[in-house]
Scaffold this active site. Structure first.
Site, mmCIF file in Angstrom:
data_model
loop_
_atom_site.group_PDB
_atom_site.id
_atom_site.type_symbol
_atom_site.label_atom_id
_atom_site.label_comp_id
_atom_site.label_asym_id
_atom_site.label_seq_id
_atom_site.Cartn_x
_atom_site.Cartn_y
_atom_site.Cartn_z
ATOM 1 N N ARG A 177 0.838 -1.205 0.000
ATOM 2 C CA ARG A 177 0.000 0.000 0.000
ATOM 3 C C ARG A 177 0.869 1.250 0.000
ATOM 4 N NH1 ARG A 177 -4.448 0.432 4.533
ATOM 5 N NH2 ARG A 177 -2.640 0.884 5.840
ATOM 6 N N LYS A 220 -2.487 6.860 1.366
ATOM 7 C CA LYS A 220 -2.276 7.348 2.736
ATOM 8 C C LYS A 220 -1.345 8.552 2.621
ATOM 9 C CE LYS A 220 -2.590 4.781 7.012
ATOM 10 N NZ LYS A 220 -4.026 4.591 7.285
ATOM 11 N N GLU A 243 -16.193 7.100 4.645
ATOM 12 C CA GLU A 243 -15.371 6.594 5.749
ATOM 13 C C GLU A 243 -15.758 7.250 7.058
ATOM 14 O OE1 GLU A 243 -11.312 5.501 5.464
ATOM 15 O OE2 GLU A 243 -11.186 6.310 3.448
HETATM 16 C C1 PLP Z 1 -5.182 3.898 7.641
HETATM 17 C C2 PLP Z 1 -6.586 4.244 7.345
HETATM 18 C C3 PLP Z 1 -7.646 3.326 7.449
HETATM 19 C C4 PLP Z 1 -7.467 1.953 8.019
HETATM 20 O O1 PLP Z 1 -6.589 1.140 7.344
HETATM 21 P P1 PLP Z 1 -5.963 -0.148 8.047
HETATM 22 O O2 PLP Z 1 -5.059 -0.715 7.030
HETATM 23 O O3 PLP Z 1 -7.082 -1.051 8.382
HETATM 24 O O4 PLP Z 1 -5.267 0.350 9.272
HETATM 25 C C5 PLP Z 1 -8.894 3.726 7.040
HETATM 26 N N1 PLP Z 1 -9.141 4.972 6.592
HETATM 27 C C6 PLP Z 1 -8.156 5.892 6.505
HETATM 28 C C7 PLP Z 1 -8.479 7.236 5.977
HETATM 29 C C8 PLP Z 1 -6.865 5.550 6.888
HETATM 30 O O5 PLP Z 1 -5.898 6.466 6.824
#
Ligand code: PLP
Length: 338
Positions: free
Chosen positions: A81, A183, A219
């Site tokens: 990722r 991210k 989200e």
């Molecule tokens: C990191 C994150 C998540 C969760 O991802 P995981 O891989 O399950 O920790 C969900 N939404 C956002 C916006 C994130 O930054």
């Protein structure tokens, strides 16, 4: 040994002993990297990350099993990722396999900071950013990859309690074709104001709707959303503006394989969630957080009498059990660090 009261750990920054650092030139030739003492880094005020936000990060954790092993959960998924996030921001990607090696080396170098079994975990924060000086808007001439770690307490110290959420309409987290699936550090700065407003009204977190139709659930703050409607587990499909959570992906698989549920990844109009028999959100830090109610335009919709629902509880127990090596891990999701 380190001087930490394991029972008082929260989710706050605490410096640890060591960090991993590797640098690359503009073409992405990362040096082999090394574990160095944890400390401040020097940056030019003209660094691309400071001026134009060219940076991405990851979040993962290491924990101790009952017999003292140190384990990671699906670390290669985080590495992959981070590569995808980097590519979206024109950052030369760091190799996912090397990412896992760097994470393991950093965890081992800070072994004394891993909380004992069930006292919390070692939160791992890999960051990758344009560290070179630049004036015009363009990719950085130099990149820095760092992994640092912080011991954190158990998420559910006060019990596995459902939270209250609010659907907001005044702000969006991400737009179609934007950077929502990465991210990217800039995505988070924009969520601070809506997060603060929602919390000041007594809600735990805000729920974002899609930016185009203002209709579909995207989200929850920084976690992925799930709800159960008519016995079917629903979660927003990955439209490009939703972060593809690794916990999300794992929960979908467990619900299908272990609970025999039908899982639908689709556009979920916010009104549909009001009929949920239960709802929860997912992310690395908390794993699964039960949602007790969602408020929309001052009206509160309560799920399962504000109690943890059976699907939420089962998925939490399964996932946490696998992560701690207490349930058979037929997927090989857990990696022991030696
Ligand atoms: C990191 C994150 C998540 C969760 O991802 P995981 O891989 O399950 O920790 C969900 N939404 C956002 C916006 C994130 O930054």
């Amino acid at each position: 040994m380190v001087d930490i009261n394991w029972d008082e750990l929260g989710f706050d920054f605490i410096p640890t002993d060591k960090m991993f650092i590797s640098k690359a030139d503009a073409s992405g030739n990362y040096d082999e990297g090394k574990v160095v003492p944890f400390g401040n880094i020097e940056l030019s005020p003209a660094a691309c990350v400071l001026n134009y936000g060219q940076g991405v990060f990851e979040g993962m954790k290491a924990q101790r099993t009952k017999d003292g092993k140190i384990v990671l959960f699906r670390p290669l998924e985080n590495g992959k990722r981070m590569k995808e996030s980097a590519e979206r921001l024109a950052i030369p990607p760091y190799d996912p396999e090397k990412f896992v090696e760097a994470v393991k080396a950093t965890v081992l170098a800070n072994k004394d900071y891993i909380p004992p079994y069930k006292k919390g975990s070692l939160y791992i924060r890999p960051i990758l950013f344009g560290s070179g000086a630049i004036l015009g808007v363009a990719p950085s001439p130099e990149y820095t990859f760092i992994v640092f770690v912080v011991p954190v307490g158990p998420y559910y110290k006060e019990g596995f309690n459902p939270i209250k959420l609010e659907i907001i309409k005044n702000y969006h987290r991400a737009a179609p074709k934007g950077t929502g699936a990465a991210k990217a550090i800039g995505n988070y700065a924009g969520s601070l104001v809506p997060g603060k407003l929602t919390k000041s009204k007594g809600f735990a977190q805000e729920v974002y709707l899609d930016a185009k139709n203002e209709k579909y659930i995207e989200e929850v703050g920084t976690a992925n959303f799930f709800c159960v409607v008519d016995g079917v587990l629903l979660t927003p499909r990955l439209t490009g503006s939703i972060l593809p959570g690794i916990t999300r992906k794992s929960v979908i698989q467990l619900a299908k394989d272990k609970l025999g549920m039908t899982v639908e990844e689709k556009d979920i109009p916010y009104e549909e969630t009001f009929k949920s028999s239960e709802a929860f959100c997912t992310g690395t830090a908390a794993v699964i957080t039960p949602i007790g109610s969602i408020t929309f335009e001052e009206k509160e919709y309560i799920f399962n009498d504000f109690k943890v629902g059976p699907v939420t509880q089962k998925l939490y127990d399964l996932l946490v059990g696998i992560q701690r090596m207490e349930i058979d891990d037929s997927y090989n999701w857990v990696e022991v660090v030696k």
